[in-house]
Enzyme design. Sequence first.
Site, PDB file in Angstrom:
ATOM      1  N   HIS A   1      34.039  40.980  39.228  1.00  0.00           N
ATOM      2  CA  HIS A   1      35.344  41.194  39.872  1.00  0.00           C
ATOM      3  C   HIS A   1      36.431  40.428  39.124  1.00  0.00           C
ATOM      4  O   HIS A   1      37.462  40.977  38.738  1.00  0.00           O
ATOM      5  CB  HIS A   1      35.283  40.719  41.331  1.00  0.00           C
ATOM      6  CG  HIS A   1      36.609  40.783  42.010  1.00  0.00           C
ATOM      7  ND1 HIS A   1      37.009  41.856  42.777  1.00  0.00           N
ATOM      8  CD2 HIS A   1      37.660  39.921  42.008  1.00  0.00           C
ATOM      9  CE1 HIS A   1      38.241  41.641  43.198  1.00  0.00           C
ATOM     10  NE2 HIS A   1      38.656  40.472  42.753  1.00  0.00           N
ATOM     11  N   GLU A   2      36.159  39.146  38.852  1.00  0.00           N
ATOM     12  CA  GLU A   2      37.182  38.311  38.184  1.00  0.00           C
ATOM     13  C   GLU A   2      37.403  38.781  36.754  1.00  0.00           C
ATOM     14  O   GLU A   2      38.526  38.850  36.272  1.00  0.00           O
ATOM     15  CB  GLU A   2      36.754  36.844  38.196  1.00  0.00           C
ATOM     16  CG  GLU A   2      36.683  36.214  39.580  1.00  0.00           C
ATOM     17  CD  GLU A   2      37.937  36.437  40.405  1.00  0.00           C
ATOM     18  OE1 GLU A   2      37.832  36.570  41.634  1.00  0.00           O
ATOM     19  OE2 GLU A   2      39.042  36.515  39.829  1.00  0.00           O
TER      20      GLU A   2
ATOM     21  N   HIS B   1      38.371  28.703  45.430  1.00  0.00           N
ATOM     22  CA  HIS B   1      38.431  30.149  45.633  1.00  0.00           C
ATOM     23  C   HIS B   1      38.606  30.824  44.275  1.00  0.00           C
ATOM     24  O   HIS B   1      39.532  30.487  43.524  1.00  0.00           O
ATOM     25  CB  HIS B   1      39.577  30.536  46.582  1.00  0.00           C
ATOM     26  CG  HIS B   1      39.475  31.966  46.983  1.00  0.00           C
ATOM     27  ND1 HIS B   1      38.668  32.398  48.009  1.00  0.00           N
ATOM     28  CD2 HIS B   1      40.027  33.071  46.437  1.00  0.00           C
ATOM     29  CE1 HIS B   1      38.744  33.719  48.089  1.00  0.00           C
ATOM     30  NE2 HIS B   1      39.551  34.148  47.155  1.00  0.00           N
ATOM     31  N   ALA B   2      37.719  31.780  43.957  1.00  0.00           N
ATOM     32  CA  ALA B   2      37.691  32.375  42.611  1.00  0.00           C
ATOM     33  C   ALA B   2      39.028  33.011  42.266  1.00  0.00           C
ATOM     34  O   ALA B   2      39.672  33.629  43.118  1.00  0.00           O
ATOM     35  CB  ALA B   2      36.583  33.427  42.547  1.00  0.00           C
TER      36      ALA B   2
ATOM     37  N   GLU C   1      42.504  44.793  41.857  1.00  0.00           N
ATOM     38  CA  GLU C   1      41.288  44.318  42.546  1.00  0.00           C
ATOM     39  C   GLU C   1      40.116  45.264  42.354  1.00  0.00           C
ATOM     40  O   GLU C   1      38.978  44.915  42.640  1.00  0.00           O
ATOM     41  CB  GLU C   1      41.577  44.140  44.044  1.00  0.00           C
ATOM     42  CG  GLU C   1      42.662  43.126  44.367  1.00  0.00           C
ATOM     43  CD  GLU C   1      42.401  41.752  43.770  1.00  0.00           C
ATOM     44  OE1 GLU C   1      43.364  41.023  43.528  1.00  0.00           O
ATOM     45  OE2 GLU C   1      41.216  41.418  43.523  1.00  0.00           O
TER      46      GLU C   1
ATOM     47  N   TYR D   1      43.060  44.652  48.895  1.00  0.00           N
ATOM     48  CA  TYR D   1      41.599  44.794  48.882  1.00  0.00           C
ATOM     49  C   TYR D   1      41.175  46.050  49.655  1.00  0.00           C
ATOM     50  O   TYR D   1      40.222  46.722  49.282  1.00  0.00           O
ATOM     51  CB  TYR D   1      40.951  43.547  49.487  1.00  0.00           C
ATOM     52  CG  TYR D   1      41.256  42.290  48.715  1.00  0.00           C
ATOM     53  CD1 TYR D   1      42.167  41.347  49.202  1.00  0.00           C
ATOM     54  CD2 TYR D   1      40.679  42.051  47.471  1.00  0.00           C
ATOM     55  CE1 TYR D   1      42.470  40.201  48.482  1.00  0.00           C
ATOM     56  CE2 TYR D   1      40.984  40.907  46.743  1.00  0.00           C
ATOM     57  CZ  TYR D   1      41.874  39.991  47.255  1.00  0.00           C
ATOM     58  OH  TYR D   1      42.188  38.855  46.536  1.00  0.00           O
TER      59      TYR D   1
ATOM     60  N   HIS E   1      39.831  41.531  36.314  1.00  0.00           N
ATOM     61  CA  HIS E   1      41.236  41.134  36.209  1.00  0.00           C
ATOM     62  C   HIS E   1      41.596  40.813  34.757  1.00  0.00           C
ATOM     63  O   HIS E   1      42.640  41.226  34.252  1.00  0.00           O
ATOM     64  CB  HIS E   1      41.502  39.888  37.068  1.00  0.00           C
ATOM     65  CG  HIS E   1      41.502  40.116  38.545  1.00  0.00           C
ATOM     66  ND1 HIS E   1      42.364  40.997  39.176  1.00  0.00           N
ATOM     67  CD2 HIS E   1      40.741  39.564  39.521  1.00  0.00           C
ATOM     68  CE1 HIS E   1      42.143  40.979  40.480  1.00  0.00           C
ATOM     69  NE2 HIS E   1      41.156  40.132  40.715  1.00  0.00           N
TER      70      HIS E   1
ATOM     71  N   HIS F   1      43.318  33.472  51.877  1.00  0.00           N
ATOM     72  CA  HIS F   1      44.504  34.274  51.564  1.00  0.00           C
ATOM     73  C   HIS F   1      45.628  34.038  52.561  1.00  0.00           C
ATOM     74  O   HIS F   1      46.799  34.252  52.236  1.00  0.00           O
ATOM     75  CB  HIS F   1      44.113  35.747  51.526  1.00  0.00           C
ATOM     76  CG  HIS F   1      43.104  36.043  50.477  1.00  0.00           C
ATOM     77  ND1 HIS F   1      41.800  35.605  50.584  1.00  0.00           N
ATOM     78  CD2 HIS F   1      43.174  36.692  49.298  1.00  0.00           C
ATOM     79  CE1 HIS F   1      41.134  35.976  49.516  1.00  0.00           C
ATOM     80  NE2 HIS F   1      41.934  36.636  48.716  1.00  0.00           N
TER      81      HIS F   1
HETATM   82  C1  LIG Z   1      37.334  37.246  44.560  1.00  0.00           C
HETATM   83  C2  LIG Z   1      38.529  37.183  45.025  1.00  0.00           C
HETATM   84  C3  LIG Z   1      39.650  36.675  44.160  1.00  0.00           C
HETATM   85 SE1  LIG Z   1      40.981  37.985  43.797  1.00  0.00          SE
HETATM   86  C4  LIG Z   1      38.843  37.534  46.444  1.00  0.00           C
HETATM   87  O1  LIG Z   1      39.656  36.848  47.036  1.00  0.00           O
HETATM   88  N1  LIG Z   1      38.264  38.605  47.080  1.00  0.00           N
HETATM   89  C5  LIG Z   1      37.341  39.580  46.482  1.00  0.00           C
HETATM   90  C6  LIG Z   1      36.819  40.365  47.666  1.00  0.00           C
HETATM   91  C7  LIG Z   1      37.776  40.181  48.796  1.00  0.00           C
HETATM   92  C8  LIG Z   1      38.520  38.864  48.499  1.00  0.00           C
HETATM   93  C9  LIG Z   1      37.955  37.720  49.365  1.00  0.00           C
HETATM   94  O2  LIG Z   1      37.154  36.944  48.851  1.00  0.00           O
HETATM   95  O3  LIG Z   1      38.333  37.665  50.553  1.00  0.00           O
HETATM   96 ZN   LIG Z   2      40.552  39.835  42.681  1.00  0.00          ZN
END
Ligand SMILES: C=C(C[SeH])C(=O)N1CCC[C@H]1C(=O)O
Ligand SMILES: [Zn+2]
Length: 601
Positions: A351-352, A321-322, A379, A492, A355, A482
């Site tokens: 997105h990354e 997970h990024a 975010e 988010y 941060h 998450h």
């Molecule tokens: C890219 C990330 C790392 Se902060 C992320 O978890 N995001 C970015 C968009 C929403 C959420 C997800 O993937 O659920």
């Molecule tokens: Zn993020």
Amino acid sequence: QDTDAEVEAREYLNYLNKEMDRRTNLNMLAAWNYASNISEENLAKQIAVEAENARFQKEQWREMMKYPWQSYKNDDIKRQFSMFAILGSAALPDEKFIEYQKTLGDMESIYSQAKVCGFKNKTNCDMHLEPEITARMAQSRDPEELKHYWVEWHKASGAKVKHLYPKYVELANEAAVMNNFTDTAEYWLWSYEDPHFQEEIAHLWQQLKPLYLQIHAYVRRKLREKYGENIVPRKRPIPAHLLGNMWAQQWNLIYDLTTPFPGKSSVDVTPQMLHQGYTPRKMFRLAEEFFTSMNLSAMPETFWEYSILEKPKDRNNIVCHASAWDFYDGKDYRIKQCTTVSADELSTAHHEMGHIEYFQQYRDQPHIYKNGANSGFHEAVGDVIALSVQTPKHLRKIGLMEPNTVIDPEAELNHLFHVGLEKIVFLPFAYTMDLWRWDVFRGQITKDHYNCAWWKLRTDIQGVEPPVDRSEDSFDPGAKYHIVAGVEYLRYFVSFVIQFQFHQAMCEAAGQFDRRNPMSKPLHECDVYQSKEAGNLLGSMLRLGSSVPWQKAMEIMTGQGKMDASALLQYFSPLQQYLERENKRTGEYIGWTASERKCVQ
Ligand SMILES: C=C(C[SeH])C(=O)N1CCC[C@H]1C(=O)O
Ligand SMILES: [Zn+2]
């Protein structure tokens, strides 16, 4: 003029901030070692470092309480003490702290290493979420294959962590209570520095829901035309496995099935990226160049040396997970992303990197202020840039779209629709994630009905349903990163609203939007690339970190201090008009009836 007591207090804070930078650096190095090389041994090492620091934080908490900081006049000293006084999970006594971190580490390990067998090739049982299952959920147009990966993934991840989740909830709540909160829901909401924040989010959702209902009805029609009435009934919630994403959180990967004007320029640049030989590294260099074009920071050399920008070929014991990492030493910043070459992943790369930009901009703040103004701000940074990157105008500029591509109103609507599948669609999903967890932490949803309560919320708020009946034997929330990693998700929802406020402000600074005449330069056509004015405005807000309440940071950015849905609604207004007209023309049912899928208690 600070009193003598405040001078002494400030000296203590200087020590504490420096010591917490040093200790958090060690924490992050141990956490990186585990996340990039999952093993019992590396989890034990990470927890040992975290437990030592938790002991230190508890010890310093006792020290802090000797200072009458609530009576100080200096707002900054009071703000720092009030933030240091909240220890989070470190408030737990040693053995409970260790059990809490072990529970989270084990759930994250199960999730990150979960694998399923292939739909066509049943002997290949080594398919992981990234890249294999994600690719099938995005590319397959066979409902049976999609159902296979949906069901198998939920079995291999969610159901496997079900037995650990109640312990996580119990210990998280114990920690919250030790920090003087009633439960973890209140602790999470406290970070938004607004006693009415949950109501404000509910109000924002009421303002945004009509637009969501329109895109939901439109997409359901397109899916009905593709898969037939039996699989996509006219008035029912949409089956969640048909939406291009394992969690149905964003639907941009079924753009090809749903685009308003199929003949017009495709905004999906993935084929062009592949054709031009894009690599993950090139994707991140592209993102970096956008930031530097606006007078924001380049990545430090160590970033390119230590980051993990592709999944290792020879092993799967890695959290794919990024994520973006701050090592709190003012120079070591990293991204870990199992990047594949695609338009969607190019957005994630931005997105990354957003941060990392934030980390670098607030690097000179004291430790306690090395955070976003609130978590939603963190975010939003990269996403704001990605809004400019994905405009047809910008894609042509960087050669990912033919220079002679016709960009007429229909092509612009295609682009708006594509962004809507990523941004409008996401809002009810993000809201549901913490509506469910708030109720779990508050004890309104107990473990014997975790799953059916999840699907009631998902159906009521998001208008999606599972592809097959569910029961309490499953734990479908645990199929989402998450939830198993204990990462709060309201950030988010906040990000997806405020990023349009930031975009509007930056476009104005760049002379590409006029609030007095909003349609003269449509917000969705704005590209802040190479605008120093936009970059300086953003940088001035990022540098603050969490040293001022987010409302003040919002005011510096946009001239007013509230979250406001009007920027998002302004951005999508041409799309909303189109969708309302089209749904009326085709007589779509707006909204959905009850799901026929059962959830057996
Ligand atoms: C890219 C990330 C790392 Se902060 C992320 O978890 N995001 C970015 C968009 C929403 C959420 C997800 O993937 O659920
Ligand atoms: Zn993020």
